[in-house]
Scaffold this motif. Structure first.
Motif: not given
Length: 131
Positions: A9-16, A24-33, A37-42
């Motif tokens: 019912s809602s958008a992914d709450p992680f990116p940005g 900082l969560v930047q983008r989706v880097a991979g996905q399994t069922p 996993t997101y790419a980000g930076v400390d």
């Protein structure tokens, strides 16, 4: 045992988002069922990181418990070659996550394909199936 349903019912709450005031969560880097996993930076160190969370937006108590147990088990393996130790963990928008250092060189699937293409990797693939 409860049946877990993904909250669509809602958008992914992680990116940005910035997690724990520094990751900082930047983008989706991979996905399994099972996980995303997101790419980000400390933002404290500037080091690239990966943030991993269950694929379902709202993880039930069983999923949270398994993730916490996995994180604790991995943390105890610190110093074991080939084991990536979590930097941090937490819960964002009701979803548990682990923060891991980013490792260069591609995904596990990329590495296994490289080994297989070089005439090796069959044993590695078999061992991964056992796990």
């Amino acid at each position: 045992m409860s049946v877990q349903q993904e909250d669509t019912s809602s958008a992914d709450p992680f990116p940005g988002q910035t997690l724990s005031g520094r990751f900082l969560v930047q983008r989706v880097a991979g996905q399994t069922p099972d996980a995303i996993t997101y790419a980000g930076v400390d933002q404290t160190t500037g080091i690239p990181i990966r943030i991993q969370r269950p694929a379902a937006f709202r993880a039930d108590a069983d999923v949270r418990s398994r993730l916490r147990s996995a994180g604790e088990l991995i943390a105890r393996a610190k110093g074991v070659p080939g084991v990536v130790v979590p930097i941090a963990s937490g819960v964002h928008a009701g979803v548990p996550y682990l923060v891991l250092p980013a490792i260069s060189g591609g995904t596990l699937a990329d590495r296994l394909a490289q080994l297989k293409g070089a005439g090796g990797g069959t044993a590695a693939v078999r061992s991964m199936r056992v796990w």
